[in-house]
Motif scaffolding. Structure first.
Motif, mmCIF file in Angstrom:
data_model
loop_
_atom_site.group_PDB
_atom_site.id
_atom_site.type_symbol
_atom_site.label_atom_id
_atom_site.label_comp_id
_atom_site.label_asym_id
_atom_site.label_seq_id
_atom_site.Cartn_x
_atom_site.Cartn_y
_atom_site.Cartn_z
ATOM 1 N N GLU A 130 6.695 1.619 -20.269
ATOM 2 C CA GLU A 130 7.924 1.286 -20.325
ATOM 3 C C GLU A 130 8.782 2.479 -19.111
ATOM 4 O OE1 GLU A 130 5.668 2.009 -22.524
ATOM 5 O OE2 GLU A 130 6.410 0.990 -24.277
ATOM 6 N N GLY B 210 15.753 2.692 -23.023
ATOM 7 C CA GLY B 210 16.876 2.805 -22.671
ATOM 8 C C GLY B 210 18.016 2.903 -21.515
ATOM 9 N N SER C 77 3.124 4.858 -31.058
ATOM 10 C CA SER C 77 3.783 3.210 -31.711
ATOM 11 C C SER C 77 2.353 2.805 -32.788
ATOM 12 C CB SER C 77 4.211 2.505 -30.863
ATOM 13 O OG SER C 77 4.951 2.833 -29.764
ATOM 14 N N SER D 232 13.771 3.763 -30.549
ATOM 15 C CA SER D 232 13.296 3.595 -29.486
ATOM 16 C C SER D 232 13.935 5.226 -28.790
ATOM 17 C CB SER D 232 14.437 2.505 -29.020
ATOM 18 O OG SER D 232 15.649 3.097 -28.686
#
Length: 382
Positions: free
Chosen positions: A201, A205, A356, A369
């Protein structure tokens, strides 16, 4: 000055548990040949040398042996990426510079200048260096290894990430006392960049994405972090990883960037294919016999094979398929029911995947998120 831009070697990274040591060695051999054949004077490696903070002894040996070969051809400038422990990576920096190899981590100490080859550093400060070649041509490089507060030993403040980035980039511009052809060398995620499955990741965001207009005024931005080769804006380049690390990269050509940097800017830019690593391919078959035939006919590839079957695989069929060493991933669809062979294990998962999975098991829903972003910021995996 003729320059080669490389990034994201990820030495030690496995393909679904498969070792690839021979391919990493072959990449260095091919890079040396590219440099020799094209008269490269300076190679820039834009971070993520290793795949983990604690690379194996073999991974480190591959790196040092490969860099030693490369330094016989040209000068080499290396920065740390988010997968690298910059302290560990720069431990041999003093010894490396005697071989015209310069490794810069987040301590951003000035490079020890001196004539060690036909191209060498003549001036340097914290986060910048000037290289000169035998024709007395000089270029300026603003150096920013993977940036965050922890790596720069900074405490938390009210500054936004963009404000911090502006300050860190500006520090690397302080040595520009005269007009020189210039490069910004960094390991960052620029907003608008395209990612692949092999990357962790990155965006969070958008919180850690660097706006394009924040980058310094220069002739060429040599970036690492994204594994797909791509260009953003006028002169922002990700050379991409030289190897395919996930099956979503099937068909993607891997390459390095070669260009001349002169007083007129970037000239003779081209991408040179890297062909030594094995390519990845996705194949489909409607029966085991056809699947085995496909594997044998594509022995030069690593294969993800999908079988469309009317009945589950027998042990004999499973053995026949796995006798082909190029089979990496086997998927099956039986009368509309999709299955994929897998082992319930955390062995090859990064910590965000484990977190997760735990959250989904514990609460029965996908992790928010914002919570994942907070977790990644604490584990330094953004």
């Amino acid at each position: 000055m003729k320059i080669l831009h490389v990034s994201d070697l990820h030495i030690g990274k496995k393909l679904m548990g498969r070792e690839r040591s021979g391919e990493y060695r072959a990449v260095f051999t091919e890079l040396c040949a590219i440099c020799k054949n094209n008269g490269v004077e300076l190679t820039l490696i834009a971070g993520d040398i290793f795949d983990t903070y604690t690379p194996s002894a073999e991974a480190e040996e591959i790196f040092y042996s490969g860099i030693n070969l490369l330094s016989d051809v040209c000068a080499v400038l290396i920065i740390s990426g988010n997968h690298d422990d910059y302290v560990r990576l720069t431990a041999a920096a003093t010894l490396a510079q005697e071989h015209n190899v310069y490794i810069v981590g987040n301590n951003l100490s000035a490079i020890n200048c001196g004539k060690r080859g036909s191209v060498y550093p003549v001036n340097s400060g914290n986060g910048w260096v000037i290289f000169e070649n035998k024709e007395r041509e000089q270029i300026y490089i603003n150096i920013l290894p993977y940036p965050n507060e922890a790596r720069f030993k900074e405490g938390r403040t009210d500054e936004t990430f963009e404000e911090k980035m502006s300050r860190w980039i500006a520090a690397g511009e302080e040595g520009k006392q005269k007009k020189l052809p210039s490069i910004f060398l960094s390991h960052i995620f620029v907003a608008g960049g395209s990612v692949s499955d092999s990357e962790r990741e990155i965006d969070l965001g958008g919180a850690r994405a660097v706006p394009l207009n924040l980058l310094p005024d220069c002739d060429y931005c040599a970036l690492g972090h994204l594994h797909k080769r791509q260009k953003l804006g006028k002169n922002v380049y990700y050379s991409g990883a030289p190897m395919q690390f996930s099956f979503d990269e099937c068909g993607a050509e891997k390459s390095v960037n070669l260009f001349d940097l002169t007083k007129n800017g970037v000239e003779n830019f081209k991408q040179i294919a890297v062909n030594s690593p094995k390519k990845l391919i996705r194949l489909q078959a409607n029966c085991v016999a056809d699947g085995v035939a496909l594997l044998k006919n594509n022995a030069e590839y690593f294969v993800e094979l999908t079988l469309n079957l009317h009945a589950p695989l027998t042990p004999q069929e499973n053995t026949a398929l796995h006798e082909n060493e190029n089979l990496i991933s086997l998927k099956a669809e039986i009368n509309g029911i999709y299955t994929q062979e897998k082992t319930v294990s955390n062995k090859n998962k990064n910590s965000s995947q484990i977190f997760s999975d735990y959250y989904k098991l514990r609460y029965g829903t996908e992790i928010p998120s914002g919570l994942l972003a907070l977790f990644l910021s604490l584990t330094e995996e953004e």
